[in-house]
Write a protein that holds these residues in place. Structure first.
Motif, PDB file in Angstrom:
ATOM      1  N   THR B  17       0.835  -1.206   0.000  1.00  0.00           N
ATOM      2  CA  THR B  17       0.000   0.000   0.000  1.00  0.00           C
ATOM      3  C   THR B  17       0.865   1.250   0.000  1.00  0.00           C
ATOM      4  OG1 THR B  17      -1.763  -1.121   1.200  1.00  0.00           O
ATOM      5  CG2 THR B  17      -1.780   1.268   1.251  1.00  0.00           C
ATOM      6  N   CYS B  18       1.968   1.187   0.763  1.00  0.00           N
ATOM      7  CA  CYS B  18       2.846   2.349   0.847  1.00  0.00           C
ATOM      8  C   CYS B  18       3.519   2.627  -0.487  1.00  0.00           C
ATOM      9  CB  CYS B  18       3.872   2.155   1.945  1.00  0.00           C
ATOM     10  SG  CYS B  18       4.562   0.491   2.011  1.00  0.00           S
ATOM     11  N   ALA B  21       1.056   4.036  -2.868  1.00  0.00           N
ATOM     12  CA  ALA B  21       0.752   5.429  -2.526  1.00  0.00           C
ATOM     13  C   ALA B  21       1.874   6.361  -2.955  1.00  0.00           C
ATOM     14  CB  ALA B  21       0.510   5.563  -1.023  1.00  0.00           C
ATOM     15  N   ALA B  22       3.098   5.825  -2.995  1.00  0.00           N
ATOM     16  CA  ALA B  22       4.231   6.661  -3.390  1.00  0.00           C
ATOM     17  C   ALA B  22       4.382   6.713  -4.914  1.00  0.00           C
ATOM     18  CB  ALA B  22       5.517   6.140  -2.748  1.00  0.00           C
ATOM     19  N   CYS B  52      10.288   2.285   3.344  1.00  0.00           N
ATOM     20  CA  CYS B  52       9.212   3.108   2.794  1.00  0.00           C
ATOM     21  C   CYS B  52       9.708   4.479   2.336  1.00  0.00           C
ATOM     22  CB  CYS B  52       8.108   3.293   3.814  1.00  0.00           C
ATOM     23  SG  CYS B  52       7.500   1.757   4.500  1.00  0.00           S
ATOM     24  N   HIS B  53      10.725   4.992   3.030  1.00  0.00           N
ATOM     25  CA  HIS B  53      11.207   6.332   2.671  1.00  0.00           C
ATOM     26  C   HIS B  53      11.916   6.335   1.320  1.00  0.00           C
ATOM     27  CE1 HIS B  53      14.408   4.155   4.653  1.00  0.00           C
ATOM     28  NE2 HIS B  53      15.269   4.921   4.031  1.00  0.00           N
ATOM     29  N   GLU B  55      10.641   4.676  -1.306  1.00  0.00           N
ATOM     30  CA  GLU B  55       9.640   4.331  -2.311  1.00  0.00           C
ATOM     31  C   GLU B  55       9.285   5.530  -3.180  1.00  0.00           C
ATOM     32  OE1 GLU B  55       6.811   2.616   0.369  1.00  0.00           O
ATOM     33  OE2 GLU B  55       7.173   0.630  -0.446  1.00  0.00           O
ATOM     34  N   ASN B  71      13.504   5.865  -4.843  1.00  0.00           N
ATOM     35  CA  ASN B  71      12.846   7.150  -5.113  1.00  0.00           C
ATOM     36  C   ASN B  71      12.699   7.394  -6.616  1.00  0.00           C
ATOM     37  OD1 ASN B  71      14.595   8.444  -2.278  1.00  0.00           O
ATOM     38  ND2 ASN B  71      12.443   7.899  -2.380  1.00  0.00           N
ATOM     39  N   LEU B 347       8.598   2.634  12.022  1.00  0.00           N
ATOM     40  CA  LEU B 347       9.184   3.940  12.352  1.00  0.00           C
ATOM     41  C   LEU B 347       8.466   5.005  11.537  1.00  0.00           C
ATOM     42  CD1 LEU B 347      13.065   3.436  12.236  1.00  0.00           C
ATOM     43  CD2 LEU B 347      11.554   3.409  14.213  1.00  0.00           C
ATOM     44  N   ALA B 348       7.953   5.998  12.218  1.00  0.00           N
ATOM     45  CA  ALA B 348       7.264   7.066  11.498  1.00  0.00           C
ATOM     46  C   ALA B 348       7.420   8.372  12.254  1.00  0.00           C
ATOM     47  CB  ALA B 348       5.789   6.714  11.316  1.00  0.00           C
ATOM     48  N   GLY B 349       6.793   9.392  11.743  1.00  0.00           N
ATOM     49  CA  GLY B 349       6.912  10.710  12.375  1.00  0.00           C
ATOM     50  C   GLY B 349       8.111  11.456  11.831  1.00  0.00           C
ATOM     51  N   LYS B 350       8.789  12.197  12.719  1.00  0.00           N
ATOM     52  CA  LYS B 350       9.893  13.041  12.258  1.00  0.00           C
ATOM     53  C   LYS B 350      11.199  12.237  12.247  1.00  0.00           C
ATOM     54  CE  LYS B 350       7.169  16.798  12.464  1.00  0.00           C
ATOM     55  NZ  LYS B 350       7.343  17.913  13.357  1.00  0.00           N
ATOM     56  N   ALA B 354      11.989   6.492   7.616  1.00  0.00           N
ATOM     57  CA  ALA B 354      10.694   5.968   8.037  1.00  0.00           C
ATOM     58  C   ALA B 354      10.424   4.653   7.318  1.00  0.00           C
ATOM     59  CB  ALA B 354       9.597   6.977   7.711  1.00  0.00           C
ATOM     60  N   GLY B 355       9.855   3.711   8.035  1.00  0.00           N
ATOM     61  CA  GLY B 355       9.551   2.422   7.421  1.00  0.00           C
ATOM     62  C   GLY B 355       9.430   1.342   8.461  1.00  0.00           C
ATOM     63  N   SER B 377      14.152  13.865  10.668  1.00  0.00           N
ATOM     64  CA  SER B 377      13.944  14.166   9.248  1.00  0.00           C
ATOM     65  C   SER B 377      13.840  15.664   9.023  1.00  0.00           C
ATOM     66  CB  SER B 377      12.662  13.496   8.757  1.00  0.00           C
ATOM     67  OG  SER B 377      11.558  13.983   9.497  1.00  0.00           O
TER      68      SER B 377
END
Ligand SMILES: Cc1cc2nc3c(=O)[nH]c(=O)nc-3n(C[C@H](O)[C@H](O)[C@H](O)COP(=O)(O)O)c2cc1C
Ligand code: FES
Lengths: 151, 588
Positions: B17-18, B21-22, B52-53, B55, B71, B347-350, B354-355, B377
């Motif tokens: 899904t991630c 979405a990217a 995820c970061h 993607e 990316n 891991l998410a947020g600042k 993240a992933g 971040s």
């Protein structure tokens, strides 16, 4: 309403008549019609073992079920923790500005309904939103405006 | 034609899904269109590999090295295909990363196949020793021995409470009944957590194999997977996996001709956080409002339709095949003595990287946040990390040497929880964060217990007043008292743990509360009601833009003269700051 919406009889035939079928029946109606009307609930109860007060209790307990129709496109803004700390509230402001609706409201042309959701599970791409069944991530105000324009 | 490729190369697009979405779908479509022009290049898709970061991304093996092409944009695809083997040329235009380097500090058991196999291909799973554990169990291990094995491994439930999985199975095994059930809890309601989604989307057969083994061990012939409706892709992939497993006789009346019969039914949640609680979940499967009930009786003796039922979290079950295949000792050798094995965290947020990560228990928060996570971040420092969602707590940066295991985290007031880890930086207001969690609890409380229903509302009201500068010290004491009472007087863990976010922020960030109460100030600028916008007369060029864009007409001043904001009417919308061309508007 989806093009090949099943009628209540078909839905009951698929999900069953017993009490345990209540949630799947409501999910099927919600899926096909976009909301659940009082008449539909009555019909379900007259044709199954589910009592009316029970069905209504369930329909109001779960946030997935809508008792009034939504617009053609359902925008769900994630209010999860990751999205919150990365500025989900700003996205709500952008939508309010662009479409003139707040949370729980539908645009006058019936094109969009705005809702919130607890978390989309795309927290690594926060802030994220879901339009219909599609998730959009790493949003900025401009990106969101661009996405809205595509509809 | 690309004739430079000696062997065929397989490009796998990350389509969780991630990833989607990217923008992974556009990448895949472009590949599909272009790849015809190349010999020796094949494409496929996989799910989230945790990065995820990076993607949208492609994972591939070139010259024996596993590479992440990260990316990506669709425009890069033709160039990428042309220059695949020329790493130097490739990395001039595409971000190329060696996967092994990115995996430093991790140890993947649950995630071993995620992002590597195609989740829709049973064969891919079989090639990774999929269903080997099931075969082993059905051929020569008795249910009692399976349970002994799981006990010996020391596996503890990954859904939050950390209860011994083996002991739970044993209770359900010993309960006398013709009919028993097993349930996989895939409700994953903690906002900010997505471990279970990634496992279901990335390796659905693993969850199914775990559930079948669990059914065999306790003597159940029917299993349910209760998955939240917000995860349509996970549900789709699980459905496909169940159909494929049936076709291969891995599920059905006579699994692998062993005489053991087992079926799995997927139940979609309907958007209620409390349904992640096991007794509420059972009520929901039975077709009722999802209200928790008093325990005991525990589900192991009286669960679904009053029959003995075992409920486990997705990640707990995903550990099972590995433990059976590799042995209980291999599992208990990992992690710490009391918290063996690994744990997946999101891991998410600042945070930069993240992933999803999977670490051995006993690693320090510092190693996770700075080592694996790469630190903040933003240009501000990480201030704290929130663990365990609305039931958990915030741990401040000064305490990042805390080890991640059940006992150590509990001593800080936070919990391992289901595995959501949200980093916040100096721009995050901790009072606002506490308020956020109470808002969440408020809207998700099922309403059964007075303390949970009304107590959390009173707490929320106090916190709201604090963020508006309308509170006092007396209310702070009230907040503490409420927190204590709600913890004691609620029936289920939703209410019992609801005060945790407030308690931990109060414990570690009391000064922020005092600032809001005494100085009526929010230094992070998050609490809008406490922000004061002013115009610097020296900088203002009198362009009138701010006045024109003020929705409540509270800015005065004439053309080419300094402007002024009348505070009484200001609604703190921030428009003036946004439109000012010379940066004359600032927040106090
Ligand atoms: C309010 C609340 C929400 C919960 N949500 C979840 C959830 O989303 N997923 C989960 O596995 N466990 C959740 N739990 C924990 C379950 O009640 C239960 O302990 C768990 O499913 C047991 O599985 P385990 O032993 O494998 O951890 C929740 C508990 C509470 C009180
Ligand atoms: S917090 Fe928004 S997707 Fe999880």
């Amino acid at each position: 309403m989806s093009d090949n919406a099943r009628n209540i009889d078909q839905i009951i035939a698929m999900c069953g008549r017993e009490e345990a079928a209540a949630i799947p029946i409501l999910q099927a109606i919600q899926h096909d019609y976009g909301f659940i009307s009082k008449e539909q609930m009555k019909e379900v109860c007259s044709k199954t073992d589910i009592k009316e007060n029970r069905l209504f209790g369930i329909a109001t307990f779960y946030s997935q079920f809508k008792l009034t129709p939504s617009g053609e496109n359902l925008i769900r803004i994630c209010k999860g923790t990751a999205c919150h700390v990365r500025g989900a509230d700003n996205l709500i402001d952008v939508i309010s500005e662009e479409l003139g609706i707040g949370i729980g409201e539908t645009t006058a042309d019936n094109k969009f309904t705005l809702e919130t959701v607890a978390c989309l599970g795309c927290c690594s791409l926060a802030p994220a939103i879901m339009i219909n069944n599609e998730v959009y991530g790493k949003l900025t105000a401009d990106k969101l405006r661009g996405i809205l324009n595509e509809f | 034609m690309n004739s430079k490729l000696p062997q065929s190369v397989l490009l796998k697009v990350g389509m969780g899904t991630c990833g989607i979405a990217a923008g992974a779908r556009a990448i895949y479509d472009k590949l599909e269109e272009q790849v015809k022009n190349f010999q020796n290049i094949e494409i496929d898709y996989t799910s989230c590999n945790g990065f995820c970061h990076l993607e949208p991304l492609i994972e591939t093996i070139i010259k024996g090295k596993t590479l992440l092409l990260a990316n990506l944009s669709a425009e890069q695809i033709p160039f990428l295909l042309e220059n695949l083997t020329n790493k130097k040329l490739l990395s001039s235009k595409v971000l190329v990363i060696e996967k092994d380097k990115k995996l430093k500090g991790q140890n993947r058991i649950v995630l071993e196949n995620c992002g590597i196999i195609n989740p829709d291909k049973l064969n891919d799973y079989l090639e990774k020793d999929g269903y080997v554990a099931l075969k082993k169990v059905l051929n020569n291990i008795s249910p009692e021995e399976v349970i002994e094995n799981i006990k010996k491994s020391g596996l503890r439930g990954r859904g939050g409470a950390g209860f011994s999985t083996g002991i739970k199975w044993d209770l359900a095994r010993k309960a006398q009944s013709e009919q028993k059930y097993v349930i996989c809890n895939a409700d994953e309601g903690d906002p900010g957590a997505f471990m279970d989604r990634a496992v279901m989307e990335g390796d659905p057969h693993r969850v199914i194999e775990g559930l079948i083994i669990c059914g065999y061990a306790i003597g159940a012939s029917k299993g349910y997977i209760y998955c939240r409706a917000e995860y349509p892709l996970a549900i789709m992939r699980l459905r496909k996996a169940i159909i494929d497993a049936k076709e291969s006789n891995l599920l059905g009346e006579n699994v692998l001709n062993s005489g053991f019969g087992f079926e799995i039914i997927i139940k979609e949640g309907a958007g209620a956080f409390v349904c992640g609680e096991e007794t509420a979940l059972i009520a929901s499967v039975e077709g009722q409002r999802g209200m928790p009930r008093i325990k005991p009786p525990f589900p192991a003796t009286k669960g679904l339709w009053e029959k003995p039922t075992n409920i486990n979290n997705v990640e707990t079950l995903a550990n099972i095949p590995w433990i059976i295949r590799k042995g209980a000792d291999s599992f208990s050798a990992l992690g710490t003595e009391k918290s063996p094995g690994t744990k997946v965290f999101s891991l998410a947020g600042k945070i930069k990287n993240a992933g999803l990560i999977e670490i051995e228990m006993g690693v320090s928060l510092r190693d996770i946040i700075y080592g694996i996570g790469g630190g903040s971040s933003t240009n501000k420092e990480v201030k704290a990390v929130q663990l365990g969602g609305p039931s958990g707590g915030c741990i401040p940066a000064e305490m990042f040497d805390t080890l991640v295991d059940y006992e150590s985290l509990m001593s800080t007031g936070a919990i391992v929880g289901s595995g959501g880890m949200v980093a916040v930086d100096e721009d995050t207001c901790m009072v606002d964060l506490a308020k956020y969690f109470l808002q969440f609890i408020q809207s998700e409380s099922c309403g059964k217990c007075t303390f949970c229903r009304i107590g959390t509302k009173r707490m929320l009201e106090i916190l709201t007043r604090m963020t508006e500068g309308k509170s006092n010290m007396e209310e702070l004491n009230k907040l503490r008292a409420l927190a204590q009472n709600i913890g004691v007087a609620s029936l289920c863990a939703l209410g019992k743990t609801a005060p945790n976010p407030v308690m931990t922020t109060l414990r570690y960030f009391e000064s922020e509360y005092l600032e809001h109460i005494n100085e009526k100030k929010c230094s992070t600028g998050v609490c809008k009601a406490l922000v004061i916008y002013t115009i610097d007369e020296q900088k203002c060029i009198g362009c009138t833009k701010c006045a024109k864009n003020c929705p409540v007409d509270t800015i005065s001043g004439s053309l080419k003269k300094p402007h002024y904001i009348h505070q009484e009417k200001c609604i703190k919308c921030g428009n003036c700051e946004k439109v000012c061309p010379v940066g004359a508007v600032s927040k106090l």
